[in-house]
Design a protein around this motif. Structure first.
Motif, PDB file in Angstrom:
ATOM      1  N   ASP A 118       0.844  -1.186   0.000  1.00 36.07           N
ATOM      2  CA  ASP A 118       0.000   0.000   0.000  1.00 36.07           C
ATOM      3  C   ASP A 118       0.881   1.237   0.000  1.00 36.07           C
ATOM      4  N   VAL A 155       0.971   5.492  -0.024  1.00 35.63           N
ATOM      5  CA  VAL A 155       0.161   6.635   0.391  1.00 35.63           C
ATOM      6  C   VAL A 155       0.937   7.913   0.092  1.00 35.63           C
ATOM      7  N   MET A 188       0.717  11.950   1.055  1.00 35.11           N
ATOM      8  CA  MET A 188       0.065  12.786   2.070  1.00 35.11           C
ATOM      9  C   MET A 188       0.351  14.262   1.830  1.00 35.11           C
ATOM     10  N   PRO A 210      -4.074  11.800   3.911  1.00 30.88           N
ATOM     11  CA  PRO A 210      -3.834  11.119   2.640  1.00 30.88           C
ATOM     12  C   PRO A 210      -4.558  11.822   1.491  1.00 30.88           C
ATOM     13  N   PHE A 270      -3.723   7.195  -2.823  1.00 25.34           N
ATOM     14  CA  PHE A 270      -3.536   5.849  -2.297  1.00 25.34           C
ATOM     15  C   PHE A 270      -3.525   4.878  -3.459  1.00 25.34           C
ATOM     16  N   ARG A 271      -2.638   3.880  -3.364  1.00 19.48           N
ATOM     17  CA  ARG A 271      -2.597   2.839  -4.383  1.00 19.48           C
ATOM     18  C   ARG A 271      -2.044   1.562  -3.784  1.00 19.48           C
ATOM     19  N   THR A 272      -2.674   0.441  -4.124  1.00 21.21           N
ATOM     20  CA  THR A 272      -2.173  -0.872  -3.746  1.00 21.21           C
ATOM     21  C   THR A 272      -1.513  -1.494  -4.959  1.00 21.21           C
ATOM     22  N   VAL A 290       1.312   7.319  -8.365  1.00 14.73           N
ATOM     23  CA  VAL A 290       0.101   7.362  -7.544  1.00 14.73           C
ATOM     24  C   VAL A 290      -0.680   8.612  -7.927  1.00 14.73           C
ATOM     25  N   THR A 327      -3.332  11.567  -7.267  1.00 18.17           N
ATOM     26  CA  THR A 327      -3.703  12.300  -6.051  1.00 18.17           C
ATOM     27  C   THR A 327      -4.870  13.240  -6.333  1.00 18.17           C
ATOM     28  N   GLY A 382       0.448  16.689  -2.943  1.00 21.96           N
ATOM     29  CA  GLY A 382       1.052  16.028  -1.796  1.00 21.96           C
ATOM     30  C   GLY A 382       2.402  16.625  -1.466  1.00 21.96           C
ATOM     31  N   GLY A 441       5.456  10.925   0.057  1.00 21.97           N
ATOM     32  CA  GLY A 441       4.896   9.642  -0.336  1.00 21.97           C
ATOM     33  C   GLY A 441       5.642   8.512   0.350  1.00 21.97           C
ATOM     34  N   ASP A 482       3.049   2.282   2.954  1.00 17.98           N
ATOM     35  CA  ASP A 482       2.334   2.156   4.223  1.00 17.98           C
ATOM     36  C   ASP A 482       2.464   0.759   4.813  1.00 17.98           C
TER      37      ASP A 482
END
Length: 145
Positions: A92, A94, A96, A102, A105-107, A128, A130, A134, A137, A140
């Motif tokens: 994961d 993130v 921010m 956040p 977010f990306r898995t 990622v 957004t 941000g 990064g 997570d």
């Protein structure tokens, strides 16, 4: 009959012994307790090492390497991941903002491949999307998929 000084001293010793008791020296148990303490300490250290190895060996581990903020709608996160041989992983990512909220977010799925070298970290850079600009990064967390 008069008493001799030696006789008086002996009588006085008996009186003191009767009054306060005779000191009997017993073998000290301190060496036994020290030995038991050392054995217990060694067992606790061995248990901590075994638990620590069981928790970390064979697990997916990730480390942040860097990030790049492209604009208000995109960023990229670079990270290293160590995956056991034959295991797929998911990480994961993130992005921010300045308040640590956040904004992206990306898995990412990491499949085991023949080029993967067990015991070595692989480095990935992932884009990622957004919703706002941000400022940092991070990865997570990663887990076996």
């Amino acid at each position: 009959m008069s008493s001799t000084p030696a006789h008086d001293a002996h009588a006085q010793e008996n009186t003191l012994a009767n009054r306060y008791g005779v000191v009997h020296r017993r073998a000290s148990r301190r060496p036994l307790w020290l030995a038991l303490g050392a054995v217990a300490l060694a067992a606790a250290v061995a248990l901590a090492v075994v638990i620590g190895l069981n928790v970390s060996v064979g697990k997916v581990q990730a480390k942040d390497v860097g990030y790049r903020i492209h604009d208000a709608g995109a960023a990229s996160v670079t990270f290293q991941v160590s995956v056991p041989e034959g295991v797929a992983a998911e990480c994961d990512l993130v992005v921010m903002d300045a308040q640590a909220a956040p904004v992206g977010f990306r898995t990412v799925r990491i499949d085991p491949g023949p080029e993967a070298d067990p015991g070595r970290d692989a480095t990935y850079t992932v884009d990622v999307r957004t919703v706002a600009r941000g400022v940092t990064g991070v990865v997570d967390g990663c887990r076996a998929a």
